[in-house]
Design an enzyme around this catalytic site. Structure first.
Site, PDB file in Angstrom:
ATOM      1  CE1 TYR A  59      -4.594  -1.385  -0.606  1.00 42.83           C
ATOM      2  CE2 TYR A  59      -3.262  -2.458   0.831  1.00 42.83           C
ATOM      3  CZ  TYR A  59      -4.140  -2.644   0.152  1.00 42.83           C
ATOM      4  OH  TYR A  59      -4.899  -3.567  -0.393  1.00 42.83           O
ATOM      5  CD  GLN A  96     -18.440  -1.959  -7.068  1.00 40.77           C
ATOM      6  OE1 GLN A  96     -17.698  -2.943  -6.474  1.00 40.77           O
ATOM      7  NE2 GLN A  96     -19.054  -0.889  -7.816  1.00 40.77           N
ATOM      8  CG  ASN A  97     -13.651   2.768  -8.216  1.00 42.99           C
ATOM      9  OD1 ASN A  97     -13.503   1.872  -8.036  1.00 42.99           O
ATOM     10  ND2 ASN A  97     -14.099   4.335  -8.990  1.00 42.99           N
ATOM     11  CG  ASP A  99     -10.626   7.016  -7.738  1.00 41.97           C
ATOM     12  OD1 ASP A  99     -11.088   7.965  -7.783  1.00 41.97           O
ATOM     13  OD2 ASP A  99     -10.714   6.232  -8.651  1.00 41.97           O
ATOM     14  CG  HIS A 114     -14.969  -1.427  -1.179  1.00 44.19           C
ATOM     15  ND1 HIS A 114     -15.324  -1.852  -2.842  1.00 44.19           N
ATOM     16  CD2 HIS A 114     -16.347  -2.049  -1.057  1.00 44.19           C
ATOM     17  CE1 HIS A 114     -15.931  -2.961  -3.063  1.00 44.19           C
ATOM     18  NE2 HIS A 114     -16.764  -3.296  -1.701  1.00 44.19           N
ATOM     19  CB  CYS A 122      -6.474   2.230  15.132  1.00 48.33           C
ATOM     20  SG  CYS A 122      -5.300   1.535  16.785  1.00 48.33           S
ATOM     21  CB  CYS A 141      -2.525   3.834  17.565  1.00 49.31           C
ATOM     22  SG  CYS A 141      -4.229   5.656  17.358  1.00 49.31           S
ATOM     23  CB  THR A 182     -18.879  -1.804 -11.317  1.00 54.51           C
ATOM     24  OG1 THR A 182     -18.905  -2.644 -10.013  1.00 54.51           O
ATOM     25  CG2 THR A 182     -21.065  -1.476 -11.278  1.00 54.51           C
ATOM     26  CB  ALA A 227     -17.124   5.560 -18.137  1.00 55.61           C
TER      27      ALA A 227
HETATM   28  P1  NAD Z   1     -13.366  -4.566 -11.853  1.00 53.59           P
HETATM   29  O1  NAD Z   1     -11.942  -4.565 -11.710  1.00 53.59           O
HETATM   30  O2  NAD Z   1     -13.998  -6.097 -11.330  1.00 53.59           O
HETATM   31  O3  NAD Z   1     -14.605  -4.171 -13.498  1.00 53.59           O
HETATM   32  C1  NAD Z   1     -14.373  -2.903 -13.784  1.00 53.59           C
HETATM   33  C2  NAD Z   1     -15.125  -2.919 -15.064  1.00 53.59           C
HETATM   34  O4  NAD Z   1     -15.057  -1.916 -15.799  1.00 53.59           O
HETATM   35  C3  NAD Z   1     -15.442  -4.400 -15.588  1.00 53.59           C
HETATM   36  O5  NAD Z   1     -16.898  -4.894 -16.064  1.00 53.59           O
HETATM   37  C4  NAD Z   1     -14.995  -3.456 -17.447  1.00 53.59           C
HETATM   38  O6  NAD Z   1     -15.003  -4.045 -18.159  1.00 53.59           O
HETATM   39  C5  NAD Z   1     -14.720  -2.088 -16.908  1.00 53.59           C
HETATM   40  N1  NAD Z   1     -14.508  -1.369 -17.677  1.00 53.59           N
HETATM   41  C6  NAD Z   1     -12.894  -0.866 -18.164  1.00 53.59           C
HETATM   42  N2  NAD Z   1     -12.777   0.161 -18.746  1.00 53.59           N
HETATM   43  C7  NAD Z   1     -13.853   1.257 -18.508  1.00 53.59           C
HETATM   44  C8  NAD Z   1     -13.992   2.508 -19.095  1.00 53.59           C
HETATM   45  N3  NAD Z   1     -12.536   3.064 -19.499  1.00 53.59           N
HETATM   46  N4  NAD Z   1     -15.283   3.016 -19.445  1.00 53.59           N
HETATM   47  C9  NAD Z   1     -15.856   1.559 -18.320  1.00 53.59           C
HETATM   48  N5  NAD Z   1     -15.928   0.519 -17.840  1.00 53.59           N
HETATM   49  C10 NAD Z   1     -14.582   0.581 -17.992  1.00 53.59           C
HETATM   50  O7  NAD Z   1     -13.901  -3.202 -10.882  1.00 53.59           O
HETATM   51  P2  NAD Z   1     -15.181  -3.724  -9.652  1.00 53.59           P
HETATM   52  O8  NAD Z   1     -16.435  -3.828  -9.995  1.00 53.59           O
HETATM   53  O9  NAD Z   1     -15.289  -1.520  -9.466  1.00 53.59           O
HETATM   54  O10 NAD Z   1     -14.751  -4.081  -8.747  1.00 53.59           O
HETATM   55  C11 NAD Z   1     -14.968  -3.552  -7.666  1.00 53.59           C
HETATM   56  C12 NAD Z   1     -12.665  -3.670  -7.059  1.00 53.59           C
HETATM   57  O11 NAD Z   1     -12.425  -2.765  -7.238  1.00 53.59           O
HETATM   58  C13 NAD Z   1     -13.020  -3.055  -6.205  1.00 53.59           C
HETATM   59  O12 NAD Z   1     -13.754  -3.281  -4.300  1.00 53.59           O
HETATM   60  C14 NAD Z   1     -13.270  -1.621  -6.248  1.00 53.59           C
HETATM   61  O13 NAD Z   1     -12.694  -1.042  -5.342  1.00 53.59           O
HETATM   62  C15 NAD Z   1     -11.393  -2.178  -6.936  1.00 53.59           C
HETATM   63  N6  NAD Z   1     -11.234  -0.810  -7.325  1.00 53.59           N
HETATM   64  C16 NAD Z   1     -10.711   0.200  -6.866  1.00 53.59           C
HETATM   65  C17 NAD Z   1      -9.983   1.139  -7.822  1.00 53.59           C
HETATM   66  C18 NAD Z   1      -9.940   2.459  -8.064  1.00 53.59           C
HETATM   67  O14 NAD Z   1     -10.128   2.907  -6.796  1.00 53.59           O
HETATM   68  N7  NAD Z   1     -10.165   3.890  -8.481  1.00 53.59           N
HETATM   69  C19 NAD Z   1      -9.312   0.800  -8.805  1.00 53.59           C
HETATM   70  C20 NAD Z   1      -9.252  -0.972  -9.134  1.00 53.59           C
HETATM   71  C21 NAD Z   1      -9.962  -1.490  -8.507  1.00 53.59           C
END
Ligand code: NAD
Length: 244
Positions: A59, A96-97, A99, A114, A122, A141, A182, A227
């Site tokens: 991390y 779920q991100n 960032d 998430h 902690c 901590c 997602t 997207a």
């Molecule tokens: P995933 O990686 O499982 O799936 C991502 C989805 O996005 C896929 O279906 C893919 O086809 C689609 N995709 C890829 N590029 C794209 C684009 N340019 N435009 C639109 N769609 C696009 O991701 P998820 O379902 O979010 O997985 C869950 C886990 O991944 C979560 O726990 C999440 O926190 C974590 N995650 C987060 C980050 C971040 O914070 N940016 C990065 C990687 C993973």
């Protein structure tokens, strides 16, 4: 406008796909993070108890790489911020991100189910605080003085996502549910569309993704493409003419 006359809420679920074009890898796509690292070794509670240093080093390293890359929100994040500004009803992003790109784009109502990058928790006293400092198994901590119990405030595989009560309340009062970028493979997020259909049978549900997902059949409508290309015109469309 009086609360009773507000139009129905919009709930937006976002996943790694929305941040992909900002330069952050998704988990499962080709070349995605989990095709390069073994998640069992760095992103599970078991891994933490087995080898704290390995987990914390991973991390520390990814956070530093992320900061160095100066990642910025893309047109999809910006379109959702515009939706919140211009739609008269409630717009909530459930992400779920980890960032901060939704907030950087200007969205104010964002639920990070998430956890969040740049925060530490902690394991003993549960205190959460913002910090970009590297963590080691010797970190102390600042609240309870426990040693080696500080971890990133990120939900690992095998842990329950956070803010679920608040999320289900948002889902149960929405008239439109939008899932963006997602995969529909990670629960409970993958089950949100079914929850909306059960509790809000008149609500409209739509998936915007690069390609069809495993959850495709559960949505009324689908738009496929990157997207940054599909989210802005969709937002313009619903602001102009609604979602039916
Ligand atoms: P995933 O990686 O499982 O799936 C991502 C989805 O996005 C896929 O279906 C893919 O086809 C689609 N995709 C890829 N590029 C794209 C684009 N340019 N435009 C639109 N769609 C696009 O991701 P998820 O379902 O979010 O997985 C869950 C886990 O991944 C979560 O726990 C999440 O926190 C974590 N995650 C987060 C980050 C971040 O914070 N940016 C990065 C990687 C993973």
């Amino acid at each position: 406008m009086h609360q009773d006359f507000l139009p129905p809420g919009i709930a937006v679920l976002t996943g790694a796909g929305i941040s992909k074009e900002s330069g952050i890898d998704t988990f499962r796509d080709d070349g995605g993070l989990w095709t390069r690292v073994n998640l069992e070794e760095v992103a599970t509670v078991d891994a933490w108890f087995r080898d704290k240093k390995k987990v914390l080093d991973f991390y520390n390293e990814t956070r530093r790489a992320f900061r160095a890359a100066h990642i910025t929100p893309n047109e999809a994040h910006e379109a959702l911020a515009r939706l919140e500004r211009e739609y008269e009803g409630e717009v909530t992003i459930i992400t779920q991100n980890i960032d901060p790109l939704h907030e950087m784009a200007g969205s104010r109502k964002v639920i990070h189910m998430h956890g969040r990058d740049g925060e530490v928790r902690c394991m003993v006293c549960k205190t959460e605080f913002a910090s970009d400092a590297d963590l080691t198994p010797e970190s102390v901590c600042p609240n309870c003085r426990s040693i080696g119990e500080l971890r990133p405030n990120i939900v690992w595989f095998g842990e329950m996502p956070i803010h679920l009560d608040e999320i289900y309340e948002v889902l149960e009062r929405c008239g439109l549910f939008i899932a963006i970028g997602t995969s529909g493979e990670v629960y409970p997020a993958a089950g949100f569309v079914l929850h909306v259909r059960r509790y809000r049978p008149r609500a409209h549900t739509i998936e915007l993704n690069l390609e069809p997902t495993d959850n495709k059949a559960l949505f009324h409508e689908h738009i496929y493409g990157p997207a940054t290309k599909v989210v802005p015109p969709y937002v313009t469309r619903i602001l102009k003419q609604g979602w039916r």
